[in-house]
Scaffold this active site. Sequence first.
Site, short mmCIF file in Angstrom:
data_model
loop_
_atom_site.label_atom_id
_atom_site.label_comp_id
_atom_site.label_asym_id
_atom_site.label_seq_id
_atom_site.Cartn_x
_atom_site.Cartn_y
_atom_site.Cartn_z
N HIS A 122 0.86 -1.18 0.00
CA HIS A 122 0.00 0.00 0.00
C HIS A 122 0.91 1.24 0.00
O HIS A 122 2.02 1.19 0.53
CB HIS A 122 -0.83 -0.06 1.28
CG HIS A 122 -1.91 0.97 1.39
ND1 HIS A 122 -1.68 2.25 1.83
CD2 HIS A 122 -3.25 0.89 1.16
CE1 HIS A 122 -2.83 2.91 1.85
NE2 HIS A 122 -3.79 2.11 1.46
N ASP A 199 2.72 -5.20 7.77
CA ASP A 199 1.52 -4.37 7.66
C ASP A 199 0.31 -5.31 7.76
O ASP A 199 -0.01 -6.02 6.82
CB ASP A 199 1.54 -3.62 6.33
CG ASP A 199 0.27 -2.81 6.08
OD1 ASP A 199 -0.69 -2.94 6.88
OD2 ASP A 199 0.24 -2.06 5.09
N GLN A 202 -4.80 -5.45 6.62
CA GLN A 202 -5.81 -6.30 5.96
C GLN A 202 -5.86 -7.72 6.50
O GLN A 202 -6.62 -8.53 5.99
CB GLN A 202 -5.56 -6.34 4.44
CG GLN A 202 -5.73 -5.01 3.74
CD GLN A 202 -7.17 -4.50 3.72
OE1 GLN A 202 -8.12 -5.24 3.96
NE2 GLN A 202 -7.33 -3.22 3.47
N LYS A 225 -10.48 -0.77 10.60
CA LYS A 225 -10.65 -1.92 9.70
C LYS A 225 -11.04 -3.18 10.45
O LYS A 225 -11.32 -4.21 9.85
CB LYS A 225 -9.37 -2.14 8.90
CG LYS A 225 -9.11 -1.02 7.89
CD LYS A 225 -8.00 -1.39 6.94
CE LYS A 225 -7.37 -0.19 6.28
NZ LYS A 225 -8.10 0.26 5.09
N CYS A 363 -4.66 2.72 -3.71
CA CYS A 363 -3.40 3.15 -3.06
C CYS A 363 -2.28 2.14 -3.27
O CYS A 363 -1.49 1.87 -2.35
CB CYS A 363 -3.60 3.41 -1.58
SG CYS A 363 -4.75 4.71 -1.22
N1 PMP Z 1 -1.94 -0.89 4.49
C1 PMP Z 1 -2.90 -1.60 3.88
C2 PMP Z 1 -2.57 -2.96 3.37
C3 PMP Z 1 -4.18 -1.07 3.75
O1 PMP Z 1 -5.13 -1.77 3.13
C4 PMP Z 1 -4.44 0.23 4.26
C5 PMP Z 1 -5.81 0.87 4.13
N2 PMP Z 1 -6.39 0.75 2.86
C6 PMP Z 1 -3.41 0.92 4.88
C7 PMP Z 1 -2.19 0.33 4.98
C8 PMP Z 1 -3.62 2.29 5.44
O2 PMP Z 1 -4.47 2.27 6.55
P1 PMP Z 1 -4.99 3.63 7.21
O3 PMP Z 1 -5.52 4.46 6.10
O4 PMP Z 1 -6.04 3.19 8.17
O5 PMP Z 1 -3.82 4.26 7.88
#
Ligand code: PMP
Length: 404
Positions: A122, A199, A202, A225, A363
């Site tokens: 991401h 990370d 997910q 999440k 993203c």
């Molecule tokens: N890493 C991953 C794999 C994600 O899916 C996301 C959110 N789409 C993020 C990081 C970022 O999370 P946040 O916007 O809650 O900081």
Amino acid sequence: MYDVAKIREDFPILARTVYGKPLVYLDNGATTQKPRVMVDALVGEYYSVNANVHRGVHYLSQQATELHEASRETVRRFINARSTNEIVFTRGTTESINLLAATFGEEFMQEGDEVILSVMEHHSDIVPWQLLAARRGIAIKVIPMNDRGELLLDEYERLFSERTKIVCVTHVSNVLGTENPVKEMIATAHAHGVPCLIDAAQSIPHLRVDVQDLDADFLVFSAHKVYGPTGVGVLYGKEEWLDRLPPYQGGGEMIQHVSFEKTTFNELPFKFEAGTPDYIGTTGLARAIDYVTALGMDEIAAYERGLTDYALQRLREIPEMRIFGEAIQRGAVISFLVGHIHHFDMGTLLDRLGIAVRTGHHCAQPLMQRLGIEGTVRASFALYNTKEEVDALVAGISRVSKMF
Ligand code: PMP
């Protein structure tokens, strides 16, 4: 018995309609809906306990502090960390990674040093390292993947050099759904004397995550999440690492003693928690964790696996369906395109049918580049989704396809 109809009653928003149609919410990878117990906990604490934490001698402040610190213990237990000293509260995954990149970079990385990332990261696990690269002159190396969306572990091994300082990899891809073999990847990093950041944004809502079993050095996730509130996240770090990192932001809470000549810093985890924390939000996170724990993470995982398999099978029946991510080990995320229909058109028309999906690059633009596309439509499932909702999605896609 996993009673999804009963579970759905815990989430008031699922009963609403959009455009006069029942809501089919399949954008859980972006954020999850909230159970009543979690929202009630937020409101309840504002109404009956609210006071700033940690410094107060008065009753309410002590009660609020106890709740906040009990939430830290709930998080510790949830991910099986050794100590609450290893649980740092942040604003979310993004802030957790920025905190780590800034402090780890400052302490341990010099010009010419290297960080290893995967091609399916991401942006929040890419850009902080690029900012560091620009400031410090470090290099970023990228683990490639095969066409099924699985990381190439031989190539990963070959990326290590004398200058590798850290590996950062997503547990589950927010686009492909791939569940990466992070335990093995962490062991590889350790064999090279290098720590590893996972990370877990997910994975934490869908799988049992055990930081000791994984032997993760750092692991990050967002409360929103995993059925918790927005604005709260976690940075887990092994105490031996967090102890060696310098503070991130300066301010109240993170100090022991301040004078204009010299300031000493608070102990872990407070060293990284400058300013008033979101102590109401941490209560919300703890109640969300209680909620999923009561259902059982293994039960949730099994239910969602069944649902995802069903969705994959039904989606593959649609003519000209292209699914991105065919990893054998995968989570509850499905990205796709149908024929030449633009992802944005598909998403917009599905929305009119009451079906919420996400469209675009998610993203993960470097991953889009690897796939040779601009974006996908993404359906992502949660513990409250049903086969009927998958059927609605499939019927919706078929209807949109016929229009084109
Ligand atoms: N890493 C991953 C794999 C994600 O899916 C996301 C959110 N789409 C993020 C990081 C970022 O999370 P946040 O916007 O809650 O900081």
